[in-house]
Write a protein that holds these residues in place. Structure first.
Motif, PDB file in Angstrom:
ATOM      1  N   LEU A 162      -0.872  11.792 -16.490  1.00  0.00           N
ATOM      2  CA  LEU A 162      -0.908  10.703 -15.305  1.00  0.00           C
ATOM      3  C   LEU A 162      -0.896   9.505 -15.677  1.00  0.00           C
ATOM      4  O   LEU A 162      -0.691   8.415 -15.660  1.00  0.00           O
ATOM      5  CB  LEU A 162      -2.181  10.723 -14.600  1.00  0.00           C
ATOM      6  N   ARG A 163      -0.164   9.060 -16.917  1.00  0.00           N
ATOM      7  CA  ARG A 163       0.293   8.156 -17.434  1.00  0.00           C
ATOM      8  C   ARG A 163       1.600   7.915 -18.411  1.00  0.00           C
ATOM      9  O   ARG A 163       2.266   7.819 -17.551  1.00  0.00           O
ATOM     10  CB  ARG A 163      -1.434   7.637 -18.882  1.00  0.00           C
ATOM     11  N   TYR A 176       3.769   9.858  -8.636  1.00  0.00           N
ATOM     12  CA  TYR A 176       2.351  10.217  -7.990  1.00  0.00           C
ATOM     13  C   TYR A 176       1.702   9.343  -7.049  1.00  0.00           C
ATOM     14  O   TYR A 176       1.615   8.365  -7.839  1.00  0.00           O
ATOM     15  CB  TYR A 176       1.513  10.218  -9.299  1.00  0.00           C
ATOM     16  N   SER A 177       1.428  10.033  -6.037  1.00  0.00           N
ATOM     17  CA  SER A 177       0.146   8.563  -5.262  1.00  0.00           C
ATOM     18  C   SER A 177      -0.892   9.228  -6.376  1.00  0.00           C
ATOM     19  O   SER A 177      -0.808   9.945  -6.667  1.00  0.00           O
ATOM     20  CB  SER A 177      -0.036   9.317  -3.906  1.00  0.00           C
ATOM     21  N   LEU A 182      -5.038  12.355  -8.208  1.00  0.00           N
ATOM     22  CA  LEU A 182      -6.669  13.293  -8.558  1.00  0.00           C
ATOM     23  C   LEU A 182      -6.431  15.083  -7.690  1.00  0.00           C
ATOM     24  O   LEU A 182      -7.345  15.411  -9.040  1.00  0.00           O
ATOM     25  CB  LEU A 182      -6.823  12.838  -7.135  1.00  0.00           C
ATOM     26  N   ALA A 183      -5.377  15.312  -7.390  1.00  0.00           N
ATOM     27  CA  ALA A 183      -5.326  16.613  -7.559  1.00  0.00           C
ATOM     28  C   ALA A 183      -4.566  16.804  -8.949  1.00  0.00           C
ATOM     29  O   ALA A 183      -5.230  18.072  -9.526  1.00  0.00           O
ATOM     30  CB  ALA A 183      -3.989  17.066  -6.440  1.00  0.00           C
ATOM     31  N   VAL A 184      -3.796  16.375  -9.388  1.00  0.00           N
ATOM     32  CA  VAL A 184      -3.806  16.768 -10.892  1.00  0.00           C
ATOM     33  C   VAL A 184      -4.814  17.269 -11.903  1.00  0.00           C
ATOM     34  O   VAL A 184      -4.685  17.717 -13.469  1.00  0.00           O
ATOM     35  CB  VAL A 184      -2.101  15.755 -11.549  1.00  0.00           C
ATOM     36  N   ALA A 185      -5.390  15.989 -11.782  1.00  0.00           N
ATOM     37  CA  ALA A 185      -6.585  15.448 -12.943  1.00  0.00           C
ATOM     38  C   ALA A 185      -6.984  16.816 -12.663  1.00  0.00           C
ATOM     39  O   ALA A 185      -7.727  17.315 -13.608  1.00  0.00           O
ATOM     40  CB  ALA A 185      -7.347  14.274 -12.373  1.00  0.00           C
ATOM     41  N   THR A 186      -7.565  17.106 -11.333  1.00  0.00           N
ATOM     42  CA  THR A 186      -8.210  18.650 -11.012  1.00  0.00           C
ATOM     43  C   THR A 186      -7.874  19.813 -11.723  1.00  0.00           C
ATOM     44  O   THR A 186      -7.950  20.270 -12.164  1.00  0.00           O
ATOM     45  CB  THR A 186      -9.066  18.690  -9.126  1.00  0.00           C
ATOM     46  N   PRO A 231      -2.017  -1.679 -10.007  1.00  0.00           N
ATOM     47  CA  PRO A 231      -2.791  -0.949  -8.917  1.00  0.00           C
ATOM     48  C   PRO A 231      -3.326   0.161  -8.436  1.00  0.00           C
ATOM     49  O   PRO A 231      -4.033   0.503  -7.716  1.00  0.00           O
ATOM     50  CB  PRO A 231      -2.019  -1.786  -7.794  1.00  0.00           C
ATOM     51  N   LYS A 232      -1.642   0.663  -8.170  1.00  0.00           N
ATOM     52  CA  LYS A 232      -2.288   2.637  -7.996  1.00  0.00           C
ATOM     53  C   LYS A 232      -3.206   3.190  -8.988  1.00  0.00           C
ATOM     54  O   LYS A 232      -4.022   3.768  -8.959  1.00  0.00           O
ATOM     55  CB  LYS A 232      -1.458   2.696  -7.930  1.00  0.00           C
TER      56      LYS A 232
END
Length: 554
Positions: free
Chosen positions: A23-24, A34-35, A40-44, A63-64
């Motif tokens: 995610l980073r 990514y939105s 949140l979905a990827v982290a899950t 900001p995102k």
């Protein structure tokens, strides 16, 4: 923000860290955006896989990412295994950590773990940061102390470590000493430019471990194609913290692929770095994240690719028939994958038997059928057909040959009488549009059906007309859609009269399948593939009777 359930922790506990930065760092890949909902979905998904740490982004700078951490803290992200990590930089030169807004944003994120990036190459300190070596050390020390003092666990990413170590083997260690002395847990050695090779990288990791005794991590880019090998080499040299990204996503050539690294650590080095039973989730999680990233899965990706355990040569199939382990480096089911036998002109008898078994048809006692299928495949592939990419067409061929060998016909849900396609340009003066119209005449049992339909092109018009003709009788086809259409010219020396191969991929609510057609006329090739696709769909949704093996006639 939820605290990981201690009972769900990996067997190695905190002795080994699987740290994901999809995610980073992975989000820096060209074409990925990514939105917050995607993040949140990827982290899950990563938590379901069982990684220990998930780096969610850079709060305060993006900001995102700030919104992602806020929504995670509000309860939208419920982690069972992983801890959420915020990424940021050490304080700026000439100020204090307590006065640096970016450092304060790391606290505000609520993340229990923080990864700080620091310059560990003297050239970057002096030319990029434009500060002194001592001030850079102070920046590291002050920021780590500040965050640890506020209850955060800190990992330090030593940016450009290996390149800097080659220039000055002492300064990078001084950066690590400043961080560890201030309370950081891990000194992460970063191959930021991705230029290292496994042998020298492993030697450097071992030397740093011997000189410092610190807990070491590894973060590798893939610019030499060695990111996975470099990561494994670092682990063998003593690193106990690996930073990776799903599917190797990342800037330039990417990062070390999380799934290949995990597959190697667990199955080759026997390190239980995931909770029990989670390794079988590799394929599912890999493909789900690819979907969220809007990137087609790499079919040849190690461990998780659709072709990772596919075999084409007849020599391979003959050995696999005796023992699958002879040509597979591990059981594909261990990582949630499957073995596939590809049917081509290279296929021998063993390939056909194994492929038939994969499709639920046992031909071990039908050498006559096997011979017929092998001969027919070789003949058709010489004409341009490709069955390794069209399993559905191969299954229909297999059924035809089995039925023919038994002296029985194969029930056909409909029969073509004729079709006609008209392309008009332009249909109306001044419109500039191209109109296609198709008429199909088919027999459904004893009933003759004639339908005309328009489409964006001749193939689309044919598809629409054929479906309209059949859907009243076969309502199941309303759930079938064409999802991909590929055309390839096979005999280029004939120009526009070349032989054309068409692959059509269709799907319903259950699965995808691909069919093939070959003809000098692209419309006829498309028609063959479309007809096979719908016949296969009807067999599947109607649940055909299983094909039972029969002993050959004596």
């Amino acid at each position: 923000m939820t605290t990981p359930d201690a009972s769900a922790a990996p067997p190695l506990g905190d002795a080994f860290h699987v740290f994901d930065t999809t995610l980073r760092d992975g989000a820096q890949r060209e074409g990925i955006s990514y939105s917050v909902a995607d993040k949140l979905a990827v982290a899950t998904l990563l938590d379901e896989l069982g990684v220990g740490f998930i780096e969610g982004g850079w709060p305060g700078a993006m900001p995102k990412d700030t919104e992602f951490f806020a929504r995670a803290a509000a309860g939208e992200l419920k982690l069972r295994t992983a801890q959420l990590v915020a990424f940021g930089a050490t304080r700026k030169a000439g100020t204090t950590a307590a006065a640096d807004p970016q450092v304060l944003a790391l606290l505000d994120s609520g993340a229990p773990v923080v990864t700080l990036v620091a310059k560990s190459d003297v050239r970057h300190v002096e030319r990029a940061l434009r500060t002194t070596q001592e001030e850079n050390l102070a920046m590291v020390r002050d920021t780590v102390e500040f965050l640890v003092g506020h209850g955060r666990r800190v990992f330090l990413d030593c940016e450009h470590f290996f390149d800097g170590y080659a220039v000055d083997p002492d300064y990078g260690l001084r950066v690590g000493e400043a961080a560890i002395g201030a309370g950081a847990d891990v000194m992460v050695l970063c191959d930021t430019n991705g230029g290292q090779l496994p042998g020298t990288l492993g030697e450097t990791v071992a030397e740093v471990l011997q000189r410092t005794g610190f807990r070491l991590g590894i973060h590798c880019q893939d610019d030499t194609g060695c990111a996975v090998a470099n990561t494994v080499s670092a682990v063998r040299a003593g690193a106990s913290h690996v930073q990776c990204t799903a599917n190797g996503y990342g800037e330039r050539a990417g990062n070390a692929d999380l799934f290949a690294v995990l597959g190697n650590l667990v199955t080759k080095l026997d390190l239980p770095v995931l909770p029990d039973g989670r390794l079988a989730e590799l394929v599912r999680v890999s493909h789900a994240i690819a979907e969220l990233a809007n990137i087609a899965p790499n079919t040849h990706q190690a461990y998780v690719g659709a072709s990772a355990f596919s075999h084409k040569a007849g020599l391979h199939a003959s050995a696999i028939k005796v023992d699958p382990e002879l040509y597979n480096h591990l059981d594909p089911e261990v990582v949630g994958n499957d073995m596939h036998i590809l049917i081509t002109e290279m296929a021998g008898r063993a390939s056909v038997e194994l492929k038939a078994r994969e499709l639920g048809v046992e031909l071990a006692r039908r050498p006559d059928v096997v011979s017929r299928v092998v001969d027919e495949v070789k003949t058709r592939e010489a004409q341009g057909f490709s069955y390794e990419a069209a399993d559905a067409s191969f299954e229909l061929l297999l059924r035809d040959e089995l039925a023919s060998a038994d002296g029985r016909g194969v029930p056909v849900p409909f029969r073509l009488e004729s079709y006609r396609v008209i392309v008009e340009n332009p249909p109306r003066p001044g419109s500039g549009a191209v109109s296609s119209e198709a008429t199909v005449k088919v027999m459904i049992g004893d009933r003759r059906v004639i339908v005309t339909a328009e489409g964006n092109g001749p193939v689309n018009a044919l598809d629409s007309a054929l479906r309209s003709a059949l859907e009243d009788e076969f309502t199941e086809l309303r759930h079938v859609s064409l999802t991909d259409y590929k055309v390839r010219i096979l005999a280029g020396n004939a120009g526009t009269d070349s032989i054309t191969r068409v692959l059509v991929t269709s799907s319903d609510r259950h699965r995808d399948w691909t069919t093939v057609g070959v003809h000098p006329n692209v419309v006829e090739a498309s028609w063959q593939a479309l007809v096979d696709s719908l016949i296969f769909a009807l067999d599947f949704v109607q649940g055909p009777e299983p094909i039972e093996p029969q002993a050959p006639a004596r």
